[in-house]
Design a protein around this motif. Structure first.
Motif, PDB file in Angstrom:
ATOM      1  N   ASP A 181       0.876  -1.179   0.000  1.00  0.00           N
ATOM      2  CA  ASP A 181       0.000   0.000   0.000  1.00  0.00           C
ATOM      3  C   ASP A 181       0.907   1.221   0.000  1.00  0.00           C
ATOM      4  O   ASP A 181       1.464   1.592   1.037  1.00  0.00           O
ATOM      5  CB  ASP A 181      -0.899  -0.020   1.234  1.00  0.00           C
ATOM      6  CG  ASP A 181      -1.949   1.090   1.208  1.00  0.00           C
ATOM      7  OD1 ASP A 181      -1.740   2.102   0.503  1.00  0.00           O
ATOM      8  OD2 ASP A 181      -2.967   0.966   1.910  1.00  0.00           O
ATOM      9  N   SER A 203       3.103   8.207  -3.267  1.00  0.00           N
ATOM     10  CA  SER A 203       1.656   8.007  -3.153  1.00  0.00           C
ATOM     11  C   SER A 203       0.955   8.088  -4.507  1.00  0.00           C
ATOM     12  O   SER A 203      -0.160   7.598  -4.674  1.00  0.00           O
ATOM     13  CB  SER A 203       1.056   9.043  -2.198  1.00  0.00           C
ATOM     14  OG  SER A 203       1.377  10.360  -2.622  1.00  0.00           O
ATOM     15  N   THR A 206       0.235   4.511  -7.315  1.00  0.00           N
ATOM     16  CA  THR A 206      -0.692   3.457  -6.905  1.00  0.00           C
ATOM     17  C   THR A 206      -0.814   2.358  -7.948  1.00  0.00           C
ATOM     18  O   THR A 206      -0.875   1.169  -7.623  1.00  0.00           O
ATOM     19  CB  THR A 206      -2.087   4.056  -6.632  1.00  0.00           C
ATOM     20  OG1 THR A 206      -1.961   5.101  -5.677  1.00  0.00           O
ATOM     21  CG2 THR A 206      -3.036   2.998  -6.104  1.00  0.00           C
ATOM     22  N   SER A 207      -0.854   2.764  -9.233  1.00  0.00           N
ATOM     23  CA  SER A 207      -1.015   1.787 -10.317  1.00  0.00           C
ATOM     24  C   SER A 207       0.198   1.740 -11.236  1.00  0.00           C
ATOM     25  O   SER A 207       0.131   1.134 -12.315  1.00  0.00           O
ATOM     26  CB  SER A 207      -2.274   2.119 -11.138  1.00  0.00           C
ATOM     27  OG  SER A 207      -3.428   2.138 -10.315  1.00  0.00           O
ATOM     28  N   PRO A 256       3.494  -1.988  -6.197  1.00  0.00           N
ATOM     29  CA  PRO A 256       2.274  -1.397  -5.645  1.00  0.00           C
ATOM     30  C   PRO A 256       1.172  -2.446  -5.511  1.00  0.00           C
ATOM     31  O   PRO A 256       1.073  -3.382  -6.312  1.00  0.00           O
ATOM     32  CB  PRO A 256       1.912  -0.323  -6.683  1.00  0.00           C
ATOM     33  CG  PRO A 256       3.218   0.058  -7.293  1.00  0.00           C
ATOM     34  CD  PRO A 256       4.002  -1.223  -7.347  1.00  0.00           C
ATOM     35  N   LYS A 258      -2.013  -2.553  -6.118  1.00  0.00           N
ATOM     36  CA  LYS A 258      -2.914  -2.772  -7.256  1.00  0.00           C
ATOM     37  C   LYS A 258      -2.246  -3.597  -8.347  1.00  0.00           C
ATOM     38  O   LYS A 258      -2.890  -4.417  -9.009  1.00  0.00           O
ATOM     39  CB  LYS A 258      -3.401  -1.434  -7.813  1.00  0.00           C
ATOM     40  CG  LYS A 258      -4.451  -0.752  -6.936  1.00  0.00           C
ATOM     41  CD  LYS A 258      -5.093   0.422  -7.647  1.00  0.00           C
ATOM     42  CE  LYS A 258      -6.224   1.018  -6.798  1.00  0.00           C
ATOM     43  NZ  LYS A 258      -6.883   2.158  -7.480  1.00  0.00           N
TER      44      LYS A 258
END
Length: 483
Positions: A181, A203, A206-207, A256, A258
């Motif tokens: 995360d 941050s 994420t993807s 990450p 995801k």
């Protein structure tokens, strides 16, 4: 008057005072040594657990692996095209989740809302088995024979064709991947490592198709910052190299969350929820709350993992805790008894002295105070010597730094499909993982205070016995002792 007389009497009986002090010193030194070694064992165990749990992690939430159905063995399968007429390089990746059954990502929010939970972060553990190599197709050749056949004796017969040459050469590589995360990296699988080269995730990634590699994995496979790592056909750019803060991490690649969910075909799923409690003293209560309110999950605390530590670290810890503790108590009791007997014996040899003092008007309480005062000084002297000996022993252990081995077993969950996966949560990392720890023997202020307290107690016990005997003497005893 009391101080002057005390000093004079101790000066006259230096040898007796030294014997009493040394007896107490040995007992106190052993107590300090055992306490410091036990503290070192605890620190070593904490280092092992931190390497698995993550900094600030108090417990993890997982779900035990379900047994495979009868129609599916759960073993990994690899399909290759072997119809090529020549040699052909082929590669196939099998990505599987490990660490028990997957949990819904929404459970992370549900766990965070439980009473006593400060924060919770989800992670997905994957195991990647990569098989690459090449096939070389063999060639069929027929062998002719001159056997007679057919009408008129014409013609020969052709034998069965035989395949010659061909074969296959494949390399199998297995490594672990953890989904992180990126918005909460202070808790979770990457929290135990420090970025030594490059940078960690932001941050905004994420993807993003980026990865952080462990130092050992990057070195073994010659990856560096800027290299490209392919997992199941997807290219990931290496942005950082991470070194574990304590012991070797069992995770090779971090991506990450995801991206890990996409690789493992586990959308909105996690295998482990890392939990930090608001109060470290309430971990047991928080564990009970989570198990009660979230059915079907397994909550593992650091105390649970500590019970799985075996090897020389566990053996030495048991010796220090059990044998060492009782040995210290036995030696200390013996030292107190010896000090009391020696003090009582010394009082018996001072019959004329104490009888004369009573004849001069000293009350029994004053005589008792004199004996107790001398014994307390002897005890403090023994305490000083014991602290010095104990510190020397603890320093020696730290200087030698003997190596202890910690073998970590799992606490819950069953192995993944085909035996490829590990148990749930941090216990997955712990399964059959051996860590070498250098033992130290730190001495705390509490241990020193305990030593001083024991010294005073030893002096008081010895003084109480000697003082009781001295208080029973009468002036007439002094006259009877005159030859």
């Amino acid at each position: 008057m009391f101080g002057i007389y005390l000093k004079r009497e101790l000066s006259r009986r230096k040898k007796a005072a030294l014997v009493i002090a040394m007896g107490l010193a040995l007992g106190i030194a052993l107590v300090i040594t055992v306490n410091s070694v036990s503290a070192g064992m605890q620190q070593a165990q904490d280092k092992v657990l931190k390497s698995l749990y993550g900094l600030g992690t108090d417990m993890t939430v997982t779900k035990a692996q379900a047994a495979p159905s009868g129609s599916s063995s759960g073993r990994p399968k690899f399909n290759f095209d072997a119809k090529s007429s020549g040699s052909k390089k082929q590669s196939s990746d099998r990505v599987m989740t490990q660490g028990g059954q997957t949990l819904k990502s929404s459970l992370v929010t549900e766990v965070s809302a439980q009473k006593g939970v400060a924060s919770a972060v989800g992670s997905l553990s994957l195991n990647v088995v990569k098989v690459d190599g090449s096939f070389t197709q063999g060639k069929a050749k027929s062998s002719a024979s001159n056997a007679q056949g057919g009408p008129g004796g014409q013609g020969g017969s052709t034998g069965m064709p035989q395949v010659q040459g061909g074969g296959a050469s494949f390399d199998v590589n297995s490594y672990s991947v953890a989904g992180v995360d990126v918005g909460h990296q202070d808790l979770g699988p990457l929290a135990t490592s420090k970025i030594t080269t490059g940078k960690t995730f932001t941050s905004a990634q994420t993807s993003a198709k980026v990865a952080v590699l462990s130092t050992s994995y990057a070195k073994e496979n010659k990856y560096k910052v800027g290299s490209t790592l392919k997992i199941s056909g997807t290219a990931y750019k290496v942005i950082g190299i991470a070194t574990p803060d304590s012991s070797e991490s069992t995770t090779d690649v971090y991506v990450p969350l995801k991206q890990a969910q996409t690789l493992g075909d586990a959308k909105n799923k996690v295998t482990t929820i890392y939990v930090k409690a608001t109060d470290s003293k309430q971990i047991s209560a928080v564990k009970t709350t989570i198990q009660k309110n979230i059915a079907g999950t397994t909550v593992t605390t650091s105390a649970d993992l500590a019970d799985t530590v075996s090897g020389s670290l566990s053996t030495a810890s048991n010796l220090a805790t059990n044998v060492g503790k009782w040995l210290s108590i036995a030696v200390l009791v013996a030292a107190f008894l010896v000090a009391a007997l020696l003090t009582s014996s010394a009082v018996s040899r001072r019959v004329r002295e104490f009888g004369t003092l009573k004849a001069l008007g000293w009350p029994s309480r004053k005589v008792t105070r004199q004996v107790v005062g001398e014994s307390v000084v002897n005890g403090l002297l023994g305490g000083a010597l014991g602290i010095a000996l104990g510190l020397a022993a603890a320093y020696t252990v730290t200087a030698i730094s003997p190596k202890l081995t910690a073998e970590l077993g799992s606490t819950g969950g069953s192995g993944g499909p085909g035996g490829m996966g590990g148990p749930g949560g941090p216990a997955a990392s712990a399964a059959k993982n051996t860590v070498d720890i250098a033992l130290s023997a730190p001495v705390s202020v509490t241990t020193i205070a305990l030593a001083v307290g024991l010294a005073v107690a030893g002096g008081l016990i010895a003084g109480a016995m000697g003082g009781w005997r001295a208080s029973r003497m009468r002036p007439a005893d002094a006259l009877r002792s005159v030859s």
